[in-house]
Design a protein around this motif. Sequence first.
Motif, PDB file in Angstrom:
ATOM      1  N   GLY A  14     -16.871 -17.308  -1.725  1.00  0.00           N
ATOM      2  CA  GLY A  14     -18.301 -17.089  -1.466  1.00  0.00           C
ATOM      3  C   GLY A  14     -19.184 -18.174  -2.042  1.00  0.00           C
ATOM      4  N   LEU A  15     -18.687 -19.405  -2.064  1.00  0.00           N
ATOM      5  CA  LEU A  15     -19.458 -20.514  -2.616  1.00  0.00           C
ATOM      6  C   LEU A  15     -20.481 -21.006  -1.600  1.00  0.00           C
ATOM      7  CD1 LEU A  15     -16.524 -22.540  -4.214  1.00  0.00           C
ATOM      8  CD2 LEU A  15     -18.019 -20.862  -5.317  1.00  0.00           C
ATOM      9  N   ARG A  16     -21.632 -21.398  -2.096  1.00  0.00           N
ATOM     10  CA  ARG A  16     -22.656 -21.982  -1.224  1.00  0.00           C
ATOM     11  C   ARG A  16     -22.251 -23.402  -0.859  1.00  0.00           C
ATOM     12  NH1 ARG A  16     -27.634 -21.934  -4.858  1.00  0.00           N
ATOM     13  NH2 ARG A  16     -25.969 -22.378  -6.334  1.00  0.00           N
ATOM     14  N   GLY A  17     -22.668 -23.824   0.321  1.00  0.00           N
ATOM     15  CA  GLY A  17     -22.394 -25.185   0.763  1.00  0.00           C
ATOM     16  C   GLY A  17     -23.364 -26.184   0.148  1.00  0.00           C
ATOM     17  N   LYS A  18     -23.046 -27.456   0.304  1.00  0.00           N
ATOM     18  CA  LYS A  18     -23.906 -28.528  -0.191  1.00  0.00           C
ATOM     19  C   LYS A  18     -25.240 -28.468   0.557  1.00  0.00           C
ATOM     20  CE  LYS A  18     -19.714 -31.191  -0.692  1.00  0.00           C
ATOM     21  NZ  LYS A  18     -18.913 -32.224  -0.068  1.00  0.00           N
ATOM     22  N   PRO A  19     -26.336 -28.720  -0.128  1.00  0.00           N
ATOM     23  CA  PRO A  19     -26.489 -29.427  -1.403  1.00  0.00           C
ATOM     24  C   PRO A  19     -26.329 -28.575  -2.656  1.00  0.00           C
ATOM     25  CG  PRO A  19     -28.651 -29.030  -0.504  1.00  0.00           C
ATOM     26  CD  PRO A  19     -27.643 -28.511   0.515  1.00  0.00           C
ATOM     27  N   ALA A  20     -25.964 -27.310  -2.537  1.00  0.00           N
ATOM     28  CA  ALA A  20     -25.639 -26.533  -3.740  1.00  0.00           C
ATOM     29  C   ALA A  20     -24.381 -27.152  -4.367  1.00  0.00           C
ATOM     30  CB  ALA A  20     -25.396 -25.073  -3.382  1.00  0.00           C
ATOM     31  N   PRO A  21     -24.297 -27.183  -5.674  1.00  0.00           N
ATOM     32  CA  PRO A  21     -23.160 -27.830  -6.324  1.00  0.00           C
ATOM     33  C   PRO A  21     -21.914 -26.960  -6.444  1.00  0.00           C
ATOM     34  CG  PRO A  21     -24.690 -27.061  -7.971  1.00  0.00           C
ATOM     35  CD  PRO A  21     -25.330 -26.790  -6.627  1.00  0.00           C
ATOM     36  N   ASP A  22     -21.926 -25.775  -5.860  1.00  0.00           N
ATOM     37  CA  ASP A  22     -20.866 -24.784  -6.075  1.00  0.00           C
ATOM     38  C   ASP A  22     -19.452 -25.328  -5.874  1.00  0.00           C
ATOM     39  OD1 ASP A  22     -23.311 -23.453  -5.975  1.00  0.00           O
ATOM     40  OD2 ASP A  22     -22.498 -21.714  -4.939  1.00  0.00           O
ATOM     41  N   SER A  23     -19.205 -26.034  -4.776  1.00  0.00           N
ATOM     42  CA  SER A  23     -17.840 -26.495  -4.493  1.00  0.00           C
ATOM     43  C   SER A  23     -17.395 -27.542  -5.510  1.00  0.00           C
ATOM     44  CB  SER A  23     -17.723 -27.036  -3.070  1.00  0.00           C
ATOM     45  OG  SER A  23     -18.606 -28.122  -2.859  1.00  0.00           O
ATOM     46  N   VAL A  33     -12.071 -29.649 -16.123  1.00  0.00           N
ATOM     47  CA  VAL A  33     -12.909 -30.758 -16.576  1.00  0.00           C
ATOM     48  C   VAL A  33     -14.374 -30.329 -16.552  1.00  0.00           C
ATOM     49  CG1 VAL A  33     -13.666 -33.104 -16.037  1.00  0.00           C
ATOM     50  CG2 VAL A  33     -11.283 -32.469 -15.712  1.00  0.00           C
ATOM     51  N   GLU A  34     -15.086 -30.648 -17.618  1.00  0.00           N
ATOM     52  CA  GLU A  34     -16.524 -30.394 -17.640  1.00  0.00           C
ATOM     53  C   GLU A  34     -17.208 -31.336 -16.651  1.00  0.00           C
ATOM     54  OE1 GLU A  34     -18.355 -28.125 -19.365  1.00  0.00           O
ATOM     55  OE2 GLU A  34     -16.425 -27.276 -19.932  1.00  0.00           O
ATOM     56  N   PRO A  35     -18.159 -30.843 -15.868  1.00  0.00           N
ATOM     57  CA  PRO A  35     -18.832 -31.710 -14.892  1.00  0.00           C
ATOM     58  C   PRO A  35     -19.394 -32.998 -15.504  1.00  0.00           C
ATOM     59  CG  PRO A  35     -19.397 -29.437 -14.486  1.00  0.00           C
ATOM     60  CD  PRO A  35     -18.608 -29.460 -15.778  1.00  0.00           C
ATOM     61  N   ALA A  36     -19.932 -32.919 -16.698  1.00  0.00           N
ATOM     62  CA  ALA A  36     -20.520 -34.108 -17.328  1.00  0.00           C
ATOM     63  C   ALA A  36     -19.477 -35.191 -17.601  1.00  0.00           C
ATOM     64  CB  ALA A  36     -21.224 -33.719 -18.628  1.00  0.00           C
ATOM     65  N   ARG A  37     -18.199 -34.822 -17.562  1.00  0.00           N
ATOM     66  CA  ARG A  37     -17.118 -35.785 -17.814  1.00  0.00           C
ATOM     67  C   ARG A  37     -16.377 -36.139 -16.529  1.00  0.00           C
ATOM     68  NH1 ARG A  37     -15.717 -37.005 -22.728  1.00  0.00           N
ATOM     69  NH2 ARG A  37     -13.498 -37.152 -22.247  1.00  0.00           N
ATOM     70  N   ALA A  38     -16.995 -35.809 -15.386  1.00  0.00           N
ATOM     71  CA  ALA A  38     -16.356 -36.044 -14.086  1.00  0.00           C
ATOM     72  C   ALA A  38     -17.282 -36.839 -13.178  1.00  0.00           C
ATOM     73  CB  ALA A  38     -16.010 -34.707 -13.429  1.00  0.00           C
ATOM     74  N   ALA A  39     -16.699 -37.401 -12.135  1.00  0.00           N
ATOM     75  CA  ALA A  39     -17.467 -38.178 -11.158  1.00  0.00           C
ATOM     76  C   ALA A  39     -17.368 -37.525  -9.789  1.00  0.00           C
ATOM     77  CB  ALA A  39     -16.935 -39.608 -11.080  1.00  0.00           C
ATOM     78  N   VAL A  40     -18.414 -37.719  -9.006  1.00  0.00           N
ATOM     79  CA  VAL A  40     -18.449 -37.274  -7.614  1.00  0.00           C
ATOM     80  C   VAL A  40     -18.534 -38.526  -6.749  1.00  0.00           C
ATOM     81  CG1 VAL A  40     -19.894 -36.140  -5.878  1.00  0.00           C
ATOM     82  CG2 VAL A  40     -19.509 -35.041  -8.082  1.00  0.00           C
ATOM     83  N   PHE A  41     -17.710 -38.587  -5.718  1.00  0.00           N
ATOM     84  CA  PHE A  41     -17.730 -39.672  -4.740  1.00  0.00           C
ATOM     85  C   PHE A  41     -18.098 -39.038  -3.411  1.00  0.00           C
ATOM     86  CE2 PHE A  41     -15.052 -40.921  -8.150  1.00  0.00           C
ATOM     87  CZ  PHE A  41     -15.204 -42.288  -8.280  1.00  0.00           C
ATOM     88  N   GLU A  42     -19.212 -39.472  -2.808  1.00  0.00           N
ATOM     89  CA  GLU A  42     -19.716 -38.820  -1.605  1.00  0.00           C
ATOM     90  C   GLU A  42     -20.305 -39.818  -0.631  1.00  0.00           C
ATOM     91  OE1 GLU A  42     -20.461 -36.342   0.410  1.00  0.00           O
ATOM     92  OE2 GLU A  42     -19.451 -34.745  -0.648  1.00  0.00           O
ATOM     93  N   ASP A  43     -20.153 -39.513   0.656  1.00  0.00           N
ATOM     94  CA  ASP A  43     -20.792 -40.339   1.682  1.00  0.00           C
ATOM     95  C   ASP A  43     -21.904 -39.589   2.407  1.00  0.00           C
ATOM     96  OD1 ASP A  43     -19.283 -38.587   3.193  1.00  0.00           O
ATOM     97  OD2 ASP A  43     -18.272 -40.133   4.355  1.00  0.00           O
ATOM     98  N   ALA A  44     -22.211 -38.383   1.958  1.00  0.00           N
ATOM     99  CA  ALA A  44     -23.266 -37.574   2.585  1.00  0.00           C
ATOM    100  C   ALA A  44     -24.390 -37.324   1.582  1.00  0.00           C
ATOM    101  CB  ALA A  44     -22.693 -36.251   3.069  1.00  0.00           C
ATOM    102  N   LEU A  45     -25.616 -37.352   2.071  1.00  0.00           N
ATOM    103  CA  LEU A  45     -26.772 -37.140   1.203  1.00  0.00           C
ATOM    104  C   LEU A  45     -26.725 -35.781   0.525  1.00  0.00           C
ATOM    105  CD1 LEU A  45     -29.602 -38.686   3.424  1.00  0.00           C
ATOM    106  CD2 LEU A  45     -28.296 -39.785   1.588  1.00  0.00           C
ATOM    107  N   GLY A  47     -24.124 -34.067  -0.281  1.00  0.00           N
ATOM    108  CA  GLY A  47     -23.097 -34.111  -1.310  1.00  0.00           C
ATOM    109  C   GLY A  47     -23.566 -34.824  -2.568  1.00  0.00           C
ATOM    110  N   LEU A  48     -24.344 -35.888  -2.394  1.00  0.00           N
ATOM    111  CA  LEU A  48     -24.900 -36.592  -3.547  1.00  0.00           C
ATOM    112  C   LEU A  48     -25.860 -35.689  -4.310  1.00  0.00           C
ATOM    113  CD1 LEU A  48     -25.500 -39.996  -1.780  1.00  0.00           C
ATOM    114  CD2 LEU A  48     -23.769 -39.519  -3.532  1.00  0.00           C
ATOM    115  N   ALA A  49     -26.703 -34.977  -3.570  1.00  0.00           N
ATOM    116  CA  ALA A  49     -27.632 -34.034  -4.202  1.00  0.00           C
ATOM    117  C   ALA A  49     -26.859 -32.947  -4.949  1.00  0.00           C
ATOM    118  CB  ALA A  49     -28.561 -33.429  -3.155  1.00  0.00           C
TER     119      ALA A  49
END
Length: 96
Positions: A14-23, A33-45, A47-49
């Motif tokens: 039941g996770l919300r889709g992007k731009p919600a950060p749920d996934s 891993v804590e989010p602050a210690r991880a990276a996100v790689f995205e090609d969609a606006l 996903g970046l949000a």
Amino acid sequence: MEGWIDGIAIVAQGLRGKPAPDSFLAGARCVGVEPARAAVFEDALAGLAAGRAGGFGFVVGVDRSGQADAMREHGADIVVSDLAQLLDGAEGKAAR
């Protein structure tokens, strides 16, 4: 690595889709891993949000369609057109 977050898991949990950060947050939890210690790689606006909203330590925009400025506006810390630009000594610098 055990577990993954895909479209099926997103619906099942039941996770919300992007731009919600749920996934992204679920993915970070899945690998411990804590989010602050991880990276996100995205090609969609969106996903970046999502990466920025999730408090991820580094958000990388992969510009495949000439929207580097919009990617920065949506939360990218850095924008590249090719992931090889992130390697030490890579030809062509990443755009901040």
